[in-house]
Design an enzyme around this catalytic site. Structure first.
Site, PDB file in Angstrom:
ATOM      1  N   GLU A  10      -1.897  -9.733   8.036  1.00 46.98           N
ATOM      2  CA  GLU A  10      -0.803  -9.341   7.041  1.00 46.98           C
ATOM      3  C   GLU A  10      -1.570  -8.099   6.273  1.00 46.98           C
ATOM      4  OE1 GLU A  10       2.229  -9.568   6.995  1.00 46.98           O
ATOM      5  OE2 GLU A  10       2.696 -11.650   7.830  1.00 46.98           O
ATOM      6  N   GLU A  37       0.789 -17.157  14.941  1.00 44.27           N
ATOM      7  CA  GLU A  37       1.245 -18.105  13.946  1.00 44.27           C
ATOM      8  C   GLU A  37       2.717 -18.694  14.428  1.00 44.27           C
ATOM      9  OE1 GLU A  37       1.136 -16.974   9.762  1.00 44.27           O
ATOM     10  OE2 GLU A  37      -0.901 -16.211  10.152  1.00 44.27           O
TER      11      GLU A  37
HETATM   12  C1  IPT Z   1       2.272 -15.816   7.100  1.00 47.30           C
HETATM   13  C2  IPT Z   1       0.742 -15.658   6.738  1.00 47.30           C
HETATM   14  O1  IPT Z   1       0.043 -15.068   7.781  1.00 47.30           O
HETATM   15  C3  IPT Z   1       0.076 -17.021   6.564  1.00 47.30           C
HETATM   16  O2  IPT Z   1      -1.130 -16.484   5.865  1.00 47.30           O
HETATM   17  C4  IPT Z   1       0.992 -17.861   5.940  1.00 47.30           C
HETATM   18  O3  IPT Z   1       1.300 -17.185   4.664  1.00 47.30           O
HETATM   19  C5  IPT Z   1       2.129 -17.995   6.508  1.00 47.30           C
HETATM   20  O4  IPT Z   1       2.889 -16.995   6.769  1.00 47.30           O
HETATM   21  C6  IPT Z   1       3.131 -19.027   5.888  1.00 47.30           C
HETATM   22  O5  IPT Z   1       2.653 -20.179   5.376  1.00 47.30           O
HETATM   23  S1  IPT Z   1       3.182 -14.515   6.695  1.00 47.30           S
HETATM   24  C7  IPT Z   1       4.542 -14.382   7.177  1.00 47.30           C
HETATM   25  C8  IPT Z   1       5.650 -15.566   7.028  1.00 47.30           C
HETATM   26  C9  IPT Z   1       5.344 -13.076   6.692  1.00 47.30           C
END
Ligand code: IPT
Length: 960
Positions: free
Chosen positions: A420, A490
């Site tokens: 990010e 993720e």
């Molecule tokens: C994404 C992030 O990369 C991670 O660090 C964490 O914040 C996660 O979301 C949520 O828990 S950011 C994304 C939702 C824009």
């Protein structure tokens, strides 16, 4: 006239630092001496970066009245609040965004440690040198040894070494480290986690004998066609490389090719060896493997791999990111036991010992650089450091410190530029440098949707439908992107109850070759142990800006107990699929490993009658190769069990002890029904009788005016009555920034949490007591016409609930069922149905149909922020408080010592205290869970739509 306001200019300097040695490969130990400087240090905390002068670094300084702090550690987690507090923000910088400037209020910890060299530390003219190594300091440090300033550095989760041999004395060495919480580096470290200053990883003094090793690069590839491995160790200092088991003894820089067993995450074969230079013997652990992008796929040793991964932050509920080896090992063992095969080190290189464990136990690793500038999104990414050449040296320094430190780990298959951070020239420079330095691995970065700099297309939280489109290669994108494999770095946000929809993702990953799996967000809840709150989250330390419990979104609770989400993930990604058809008595076993055959597993069958195993045995399954499947015949079903429910359970167990679990550990299982259970039937022979205050019907007594049940067979009962509310989950609430419908918000607006129950009629007939009601929220025209029909055979009692929506319902219901209260003495629960843990419509894959027992307290799932939890699915019958409750059809069961309203209102588990009753929910259905706290809500097939519904329960009293 102007004057400098700070002497600590380096704090806001965007350059990487000064004085440190070039980065090099990290190793835990060699035959050279080392001295750990971990332990108790003196600490003086000041409010600003330059409140104190440097005199504390001088020899002879008296720090007798300073506090003490444990290194490795974060000072804000020590001293019971005396040293400040943690701050949690997701992506917001907790200070004004004006790079590279940081606040004047900049907590600064002066750390002091006096040490003697051990008696056997080499001295005299041949003593060689020494290096002082810091494995992690947040966020910026300046270091003095014996009064000499040796440099300063940033890059919190990266190693920094300083040559200090010329400064060392036999006794009374004074090591002084000034640590600033905020620095220019903080702009590069805006990860979603607690801000925790301190020397949080090891500090070590390493002896460097003359002729000792400097940097070295172990190249160990594997040719899957020939079965040979090629080893070449490039070393700054010439020497020899030996690997006894392979009869290897070659000069550094020379390549040798020999037959080997390859390293994979499933078969982590490591060969012990040594790099021997004139002055040092460095142990090597060589894993032969080749990572490549071929045919548009990520391949290792010639085979495409499927990531069944997690994102791992370093976390300990008391020590923060200062993890000891045993905690790291616990993470790895838990992952392996739950079928996880990959880790993304979100969002920074972990303690290097963690990677040793990944090599040893077998996990694919995406090693991610310590880089995130997420907060710049608030200003449309203006002034983003990754697109500003002034910062590029710092970015390249971080990339190099990661790659050089970790390059000798076979487990590391992909380098990630960071997380990010938007897009920009600095990222491109990092990718170019990494590709140039290490062509044996691939490069990842999620923010690069065009894949300019990366070797794979990566996304986070893409919805199922989009993932499917990507799998079909219909998503378009740049020409380069269309050629590349896809991963979800993720997905499946594991915040609170959930994630739902895991199995639906896995089906897609397995169906489409281009989809190479993903990494669940995230491994562990970052709750901080707190004397009053149990576990603290954002806001609990009075932060002016914070993101609440968004920091608690892991598959394991802060104390590393597995949450139901982990158990679900374990089942969804199991490496062997066991499907069966109870009617023809065969079971289909599919090997879903990428490399291993099934020779390490033993198979067992068992046969259950009404949830009780009546016979069990072993099943012989061929040692299938990856991807192969076989149909295996089950034995004849034992005995005759007419009317009873019968089913097979087949399990794959470890056939022998492994490094990560003992023999017998269950790796995969399948259950398939043979004959269903007969639904409870009841003759309606008893007749309801109206008395003055009570109506009686068989064993039951009702309030004559309201028709509400009061007791069954002398057991006091309050209710039951219709219940549609659940304490909203984090996933029901959804994320504020989402444009998708957030049902918790709409449910509350509609008033589903404050339904009123209007009594319309209490009717007595020959064979039934019928109570007509309308359940509806104030201020709205929608309602649920709800009829309770009671019948009895004199002994047992049947309740049939009919629900008919009235008005225009545009929302799904949170739940649909009845709630009743039982005396608080109710404690033991037994049931036949899904267990042992909770299960909801889209989280229930791991639920095993069996007979289960629990206490009411053990039924609760301790989500750090309390919310709906603990429902057991597919329950045929349950026994609690002297009552037996059978479902027609199956139902979802929960019981707790507080009401759902109290659960809904609680912010921490410590807000929940037992009342005088046990509240039991018997649900016909629940709405799906999804993972909308950061991702998709439940898929449409898991919606609980408001539509005409009827369901029944049969109550009877247990023999006491
Ligand atoms: C994404 C992030 O990369 C991670 O660090 C964490 O914040 C996660 O979301 C949520 O828990 S950011 C994304 C939702 C824009």
């Amino acid at each position: 006239m102007s004057f400098r306001t700070t002497t600590a200019d380096y704090v806001e300097d965007v350059s990487p630092g000064s004085g440190a040695l070039p980065p090099r490969a990290w190793y835990a130990s060699s035959d050279a001496k080392s001295l750990s400087l971990n332990g108790s240090w003196r600490l003086r905390l000041s409010a600003t970066a330059d409140a104190e002068d440097d005199s504390f670094a001088e020899e002879g300084y008296d720090a007798g009245d300073w506090a003490e702090v444990v290194v490795p550690g974060h000072w804000v987690l020590q001293g019971d609040g005396a040293f400040g507090s943690p701050i949690y923000t997701n992506h917001l910088y907790p200070f004004p965004v004006d790079p590279p400037h940081v606040p004047t209020d900049n907590p600064t910890g002066d750390h002091l440690r006096v040490f003697d060299l051990p008696d056997d530390w080499p001295a005299g003219p041949d003593a060689g040198g020494a290096v002082l190594r810091f494995d992690g300091v947040e966020s910026c440090a300046r270091v003095w040894l014996n009064g000499t300033d040796i440099g300063e550095f940033k890059g919190s989760r990266l190693a920094h070494e300083f040559a200090v041999g010329h400064l060392l004395k036999a006794e009374g060495n004074v090591l002084a480290v000034r640590v600033h919480q905020w620095s220019a580096g903080s702009y590069l470290e805006d990860q979603d986690q607690w801000w925790l200053p301190g020397i949080f990883r090891d500090v070590t003094l390493l002896h460097r004998p003359a002729g000792s090793a400097l940097d070295f690069f172990v190249h160990a590839s594997y040719d899957h066609r020939s079965g040979e491995g090629t080893l070449r160790v490039d070393s700054d200092v010439d020497g020899r490389v030996t690997v006894p088991a392979l009869d290897i003894d070659v000069a550094t820089g020379d390549a040798v090719t020999v037959p080997v067993l390859p390293w994979t995450a499933e078969t982590p074969r490591l060969y012990d060896g040594e790099l021997v230079t004139q002055g040092e013997r460095v142990p090597l652990r060589v894993g032969f493997r080749t990572v490549e992008l071929a045919d548009g796929l990520i391949k290792v040793n010639g085979s495409a791999i499927l990531f069944k991964g997690v994102n791992r932050h370093e976390w300990h509920p008391e020590r923060g990111r200062a993890l000891d080896l045993e905690t790291m090992r616990e993470d790895v063992l838990l992952m392996k036991r739950h079928n996880i095969n990959a880790v993304r080190t979100s969002h920074y290189p972990p303690h290097p010992a963690f990677l040793d464990l990944c090599d040893e136990y077998g996990l694919w690793v995406i090693d991610e650089c310590d880089l995130e500038t997420h907060g710049f999104t608030e200003q449309g990414w203006r002034d983003n450091p990754v697109d500003d050449d002034r910062w590029t040296p710092a970015l390249l320094d971080r990339a190099a410190r990661m790659v050089e430190r970790d390059k000798n780990h076979p487990s590391v298959v992909i380098w990630s530029l960071g997380n990010e951070a938007g897009t920009g020239r600095g990222l491109t420079a990092m990718a170019e440098w990494i590709h140039g330095r290490d062509s044996s691995r691939l490069v990842h970065y999620e923010g690069d949707w065009d894949c300019r700099d990366t070797d794979m297309y990566s996304r986070m939280y893409a919805f199922h439908a989009e993932v499917e489109t990507i799998g079909q290669n219909l998503d378009g994108g740049t020409g380069k992107r269309r050629e590349l494999p896809f991963i979800q770095c993720e997905y499946a946000h594991a915040m609170g109850n959930g994630p739902g929809g895991l199995a639906d993702y896995q089906r897609l990953f397995e169906k489409y070759e281009r989809l190479q799996g993903g990494f669940v967000w995230e491994w562990i809840d970052h709750g901080i142990r707190h004397p009053e709150l149990g576990y603290a989250y954002g806001g609990d330390f009075g932060e002016e800006l914070h993101d609440g419990n968004f920091v608690c979104d892991g598959l394991v609770f802060p104390d590393r107990r597995p949450s139901p989400g982990l158990v679900e993930y374990q089942k969804v990604i199991e490496p062997v699929r066991i499907d069966g058809d109870g009617s023809d008595g065969t079971v289909r076993v599919t090997n879903r490993y990428d490399f291993a055959d099934l020779s390490g597993l033993a198979f067992e069958w068992s046969y259950q009658v009404d949830g009780e195993t009546v016979e069990a045995g072993t099943l012989s399954v061929p040692s299938l190769a990856p991807g192969e499947a076989a149909d295996v015949k089950l034995p004849e079903p034992p005995g005759d069990a007419r009317g009873a429910e019968t089913q097979w359970t087949v399990s794959a167990l470890l056939a022998a002890d492994t490094a990560w679990a003992p023999k017998g550990h269950r790796v995969a299982w399948g259950q398939f029904p043979v004959a269903p259970r007969a639904l409870p039937s009841l003759a309606t022979t008893a007749r309801p009788l109206r008395g003055k205050r009570r109506i009686t019907l068989g064993p039951a007594r009702f309030d004559a005016r309201t028709g509400v049940l009061h007791s069954v067979g002398g057991i006091e009962v309050s209710g039951p009555r219709l219940d549609v509310w659940r304490a909203t989950t984090d996933n029901d609430e959804g994320a504020e920034w989402q444009s998708d419908t957030r049902y918790a918000v709409l449910w509350r607006t509609l008033g589903l949490h404050r339904m009123q129950h209007r009594l319309d009629a209490v009717e007595l007939a020959e064979d039934a007591l019928t109570v007509r009601t309308r359940v509806a929220p104030a201020a709205r025209e929608v309602g649920l016409a709800t009829v309770y029909r009671w019948t009895s055979d004199g002994d047992r009692l049947r309740l049939t609930v009919s629900v008919k929506p009235e008005g225009e319902w545009t929302l799904p219901l949170p739940r649909l069922g009845v709630r009743l209260g039982l005396p608080g003495t109710a404690d033991r629960v037994r049931w036949f149905g899904g267990g042992p843990g909770e299960a909801y419509p889209d989280t229930g894959t791991a639920s095993v149909v069996n007979r289960w027992a629990s206490t009411v307290d053990e039924l609760q799932t301790p989500y750090v922020r309390p919310q709906e939890n603990g429902a057991r699915a597919d329950v045929r019958w349950a026994e609690i408080g002297g009552l037996r409750i059978e479902g027609d059809p199956r139902f979802s069961f929960s019981a707790r010592r507080w009401t759902n309203e109290r659960l809904d209102a609680a912010a921490h588990l410590t807000d929940l205290t037992p009342g005088n009753e046990v509240w039991v929910n018997l649900d016909h259905a629940q709405h799906g869970i999804g993972s909308q706290s950061c991702g998709p809500g439940p898929l449409p097939q898991y919606f609980l739509r408001a539509e005409p519904t009827e369901f029944s329960f049969v109550f009877s009293v247990l023999d006491r």
